[in-house]
Scaffold this motif. Structure first.
Motif, PDB file in Angstrom:
ATOM      1  N   VAL A 171      15.745  -2.493   2.720  1.00  0.00           N
ATOM      2  CA  VAL A 171      14.856  -1.400   3.097  1.00  0.00           C
ATOM      3  C   VAL A 171      15.413  -0.150   2.424  1.00  0.00           C
ATOM      4  CG1 VAL A 171      13.905  -0.047   5.007  1.00  0.00           C
ATOM      5  CG2 VAL A 171      14.320  -2.520   5.281  1.00  0.00           C
ATOM      6  N   VAL A 172      14.559   0.538   1.688  1.00  0.00           N
ATOM      7  CA  VAL A 172      14.998   1.738   0.979  1.00  0.00           C
ATOM      8  C   VAL A 172      14.300   2.965   1.541  1.00  0.00           C
ATOM      9  CG1 VAL A 172      15.649   0.552  -1.145  1.00  0.00           C
ATOM     10  CG2 VAL A 172      13.338   1.424  -0.911  1.00  0.00           C
ATOM     11  N   GLU A 173      15.064   4.040   1.568  1.00  0.00           N
ATOM     12  CA  GLU A 173      14.561   5.327   2.015  1.00  0.00           C
ATOM     13  C   GLU A 173      14.283   6.172   0.787  1.00  0.00           C
ATOM     14  OE1 GLU A 173      16.080   7.688   5.688  1.00  0.00           O
ATOM     15  OE2 GLU A 173      17.367   8.231   3.974  1.00  0.00           O
ATOM     16  N   ILE A 174      13.109   6.799   0.779  1.00  0.00           N
ATOM     17  CA  ILE A 174      12.682   7.629  -0.351  1.00  0.00           C
ATOM     18  C   ILE A 174      12.437   9.035   0.191  1.00  0.00           C
ATOM     19  CG2 ILE A 174      10.993   7.916  -2.195  1.00  0.00           C
ATOM     20  CD1 ILE A 174      10.333   4.851  -1.732  1.00  0.00           C
ATOM     21  N   ARG A 219       7.240  -3.093  -1.411  1.00  0.00           N
ATOM     22  CA  ARG A 219       6.068  -2.743  -0.617  1.00  0.00           C
ATOM     23  C   ARG A 219       6.360  -1.419   0.048  1.00  0.00           C
ATOM     24  NH1 ARG A 219       7.228  -4.870   4.863  1.00  0.00           N
ATOM     25  NH2 ARG A 219       5.072  -4.444   5.436  1.00  0.00           N
ATOM     26  N   VAL A 220       5.565  -0.422  -0.281  1.00  0.00           N
ATOM     27  CA  VAL A 220       5.699   0.897   0.319  1.00  0.00           C
ATOM     28  C   VAL A 220       5.041   0.826   1.689  1.00  0.00           C
ATOM     29  CG1 VAL A 220       5.112   3.341   0.110  1.00  0.00           C
ATOM     30  CG2 VAL A 220       5.725   2.020  -1.941  1.00  0.00           C
ATOM     31  N   LEU A 221       5.791   1.210   2.700  1.00  0.00           N
ATOM     32  CA  LEU A 221       5.311   1.099   4.071  1.00  0.00           C
ATOM     33  C   LEU A 221       4.498   2.329   4.464  1.00  0.00           C
ATOM     34  CD1 LEU A 221       8.642  -0.263   5.550  1.00  0.00           C
ATOM     35  CD2 LEU A 221       6.637  -1.579   4.831  1.00  0.00           C
ATOM     36  N   ASP A 222       3.527   2.104   5.307  1.00  0.00           N
ATOM     37  CA  ASP A 222       2.668   3.180   5.782  1.00  0.00           C
ATOM     38  C   ASP A 222       3.487   4.165   6.612  1.00  0.00           C
ATOM     39  OD1 ASP A 222       0.104   4.033   5.493  1.00  0.00           O
ATOM     40  OD2 ASP A 222      -0.695   2.928   7.201  1.00  0.00           O
ATOM     41  N   GLY A 223       3.166   5.434   6.490  1.00  0.00           N
ATOM     42  CA  GLY A 223       3.767   6.460   7.331  1.00  0.00           C
ATOM     43  C   GLY A 223       4.797   7.313   6.627  1.00  0.00           C
ATOM     44  N   VAL A 224       4.899   8.543   7.093  1.00  0.00           N
ATOM     45  CA  VAL A 224       5.910   9.484   6.625  1.00  0.00           C
ATOM     46  C   VAL A 224       6.695   9.905   7.864  1.00  0.00           C
ATOM     47  CG1 VAL A 224       4.311  11.444   6.757  1.00  0.00           C
ATOM     48  CG2 VAL A 224       6.322  11.603   5.311  1.00  0.00           C
ATOM     49  N   HIS A 225       7.994  10.112   7.697  1.00  0.00           N
ATOM     50  CA  HIS A 225       8.880  10.356   8.833  1.00  0.00           C
ATOM     51  C   HIS A 225       9.699  11.617   8.607  1.00  0.00           C
ATOM     52  CE1 HIS A 225       8.169   6.160  10.202  1.00  0.00           C
ATOM     53  NE2 HIS A 225       8.028   5.966   8.906  1.00  0.00           N
ATOM     54  N   GLU A 226       9.996  12.309   9.708  1.00  0.00           N
ATOM     55  CA  GLU A 226      10.882  13.478   9.642  1.00  0.00           C
ATOM     56  C   GLU A 226      12.338  13.045   9.662  1.00  0.00           C
ATOM     57  OE1 GLU A 226       9.978  16.588  12.408  1.00  0.00           O
ATOM     58  OE2 GLU A 226       7.828  16.468  11.975  1.00  0.00           O
ATOM     59  N   GLU A 261      13.802  -3.310  11.904  1.00  0.00           N
ATOM     60  CA  GLU A 261      12.991  -4.533  12.049  1.00  0.00           C
ATOM     61  C   GLU A 261      11.579  -4.208  12.511  1.00  0.00           C
ATOM     62  OE1 GLU A 261      14.917  -7.787  13.993  1.00  0.00           O
ATOM     63  OE2 GLU A 261      16.704  -7.583  12.742  1.00  0.00           O
ATOM     64  N   VAL A 262      11.417  -3.158  13.279  1.00  0.00           N
ATOM     65  CA  VAL A 262      10.081  -2.693  13.670  1.00  0.00           C
ATOM     66  C   VAL A 262       9.436  -1.973  12.489  1.00  0.00           C
ATOM     67  CG1 VAL A 262       8.818  -1.126  15.198  1.00  0.00           C
ATOM     68  CG2 VAL A 262      10.625  -2.576  16.122  1.00  0.00           C
ATOM     69  N   LEU A 263      10.227  -1.180  11.781  1.00  0.00           N
ATOM     70  CA  LEU A 263       9.710  -0.434  10.628  1.00  0.00           C
ATOM     71  C   LEU A 263       9.069  -1.368   9.600  1.00  0.00           C
ATOM     72  CD1 LEU A 263       9.525   2.319   9.073  1.00  0.00           C
ATOM     73  CD2 LEU A 263      11.711   1.688   8.022  1.00  0.00           C
ATOM     74  N   VAL A 264       9.731  -2.479   9.266  1.00  0.00           N
ATOM     75  CA  VAL A 264       9.201  -3.358   8.210  1.00  0.00           C
ATOM     76  C   VAL A 264       7.947  -4.108   8.641  1.00  0.00           C
ATOM     77  CG1 VAL A 264      11.417  -3.590   7.032  1.00  0.00           C
ATOM     78  CG2 VAL A 264      10.713  -5.333   8.700  1.00  0.00           C
ATOM     79  N   LEU A 265       7.614  -4.052   9.911  1.00  0.00           N
ATOM     80  CA  LEU A 265       6.372  -4.672  10.385  1.00  0.00           C
ATOM     81  C   LEU A 265       5.171  -3.755  10.187  1.00  0.00           C
ATOM     82  CD1 LEU A 265       7.594  -6.391  13.667  1.00  0.00           C
ATOM     83  CD2 LEU A 265       7.182  -7.437  11.422  1.00  0.00           C
ATOM     84  N   ARG A 266       5.430  -2.505   9.791  1.00  0.00           N
ATOM     85  CA  ARG A 266       4.333  -1.563   9.546  1.00  0.00           C
ATOM     86  C   ARG A 266       3.454  -2.093   8.417  1.00  0.00           C
ATOM     87  NH1 ARG A 266       4.708   3.465  11.889  1.00  0.00           N
ATOM     88  NH2 ARG A 266       3.156   4.175  10.397  1.00  0.00           N
ATOM     89  N   PRO A 267       2.193  -1.656   8.399  1.00  0.00           N
ATOM     90  CA  PRO A 267       1.310  -2.086   7.307  1.00  0.00           C
ATOM     91  C   PRO A 267       1.845  -1.636   5.945  1.00  0.00           C
ATOM     92  CG  PRO A 267       0.050  -1.046   9.074  1.00  0.00           C
ATOM     93  CD  PRO A 267       1.506  -0.825   9.385  1.00  0.00           C
ATOM     94  N   THR A 268       1.462  -2.386   4.934  1.00  0.00           N
ATOM     95  CA  THR A 268       1.823  -2.064   3.556  1.00  0.00           C
ATOM     96  C   THR A 268       0.828  -1.056   3.014  1.00  0.00           C
ATOM     97  OG1 THR A 268       2.725  -4.278   3.242  1.00  0.00           O
ATOM     98  CG2 THR A 268       2.180  -3.036   1.248  1.00  0.00           C
ATOM     99  N   ARG A 269       1.332   0.063   2.544  1.00  0.00           N
ATOM    100  CA  ARG A 269       0.470   1.076   1.920  1.00  0.00           C
ATOM    101  C   ARG A 269       0.017   0.582   0.555  1.00  0.00           C
ATOM    102  NH1 ARG A 269       1.749   7.382   2.303  1.00  0.00           N
ATOM    103  NH2 ARG A 269       0.051   8.149   1.014  1.00  0.00           N
ATOM    104  N   TYR A 270       0.975   0.126  -0.243  1.00  0.00           N
ATOM    105  CA  TYR A 270       0.706  -0.522  -1.528  1.00  0.00           C
ATOM    106  C   TYR A 270       1.986  -1.172  -2.026  1.00  0.00           C
ATOM    107  CZ  TYR A 270       1.899   4.325  -2.933  1.00  0.00           C
ATOM    108  OH  TYR A 270       2.455   5.565  -3.048  1.00  0.00           O
ATOM    109  N   VAL A 271       1.832  -2.016  -3.036  1.00  0.00           N
ATOM    110  CA  VAL A 271       2.982  -2.669  -3.667  1.00  0.00           C
ATOM    111  C   VAL A 271       3.062  -2.215  -5.115  1.00  0.00           C
ATOM    112  CG1 VAL A 271       2.932  -4.685  -2.142  1.00  0.00           C
ATOM    113  CG2 VAL A 271       1.689  -4.754  -4.304  1.00  0.00           C
TER     114      VAL A 271
END
Length: 149
Positions: free
Chosen positions: A10-13, A36-43, A50-60
């Motif tokens: 899991v990478v943080e951008i 796979r870029v995960l949906d959502g932006v975080h502060e 493990e919950v984070l990677v279950l988020r929908p895929t924004r795009y690959v």
């Protein structure tokens, strides 16, 4: 030298808009690292990856992941199993745009190994990711711009 990337990382951008996350799901001999870029932006960084990677895929997309990690542009923050829904290698589309018309006369599909001419694509096929490799800066720019395929 930065940590050697592994499937499931899991990478943080970090962007001007906040933190985005992606997961390294596949390696391809020709195109390299598929994320796979995960949906959502975080502060701030979510606590449960493990919950984070279950988020929908924004795009690959394919990117130069190891060099981005080596330079600290992307940070590996953990490793989780790739969710079932993201384990299959996606189909990609590609085509050459005629500069005079702006139209693509023939599309090609690619499954990671084989390409075949598809001609005109269906509406569903037009949602397939475009075959190509993104730089880390393009990934960041598109995330900051809110780009969606």
């Amino acid at each position: 030298m930065a940590k050697r990337i592994r499937l499931g990382d899991v990478v943080e951008i970090e962007t001007h808009k906040g933190l985005f996350y992606a997961q390294y799901t596949h390696s391809n001999a020709e195109y390299g690292s598929l994320i796979r870029v995960l949906d959502g932006v975080h502060e701030e960084r979510p606590g449960d990856l493990e919950v984070l990677v279950l988020r929908p895929t924004r795009y690959v997309l394919f990117t130069f992941l190891q060099p981005a990690v080596n330079r600290g542009v992307f940070r590996v923050i953990g490793n989780c199993p790739v969710p079932e829904h993201a384990r299959q290698f996606p189909l990609f589309r590609s085509g050459w745009e005629d500069p005079r018309t702006g139209e693509v006369s023939a599309w090609w599909l690619w499954d990671g190994t084989t390409s075949w001419k598809a001609g005109t694509l269906t509406e569903d096929q037009m949602r397939y990711p475009e075959r190509g490799i993104w730089t880390d800066q393009l990934v960041i720019d598109r995330l900051e711009d809110g780009w969606n395929p």
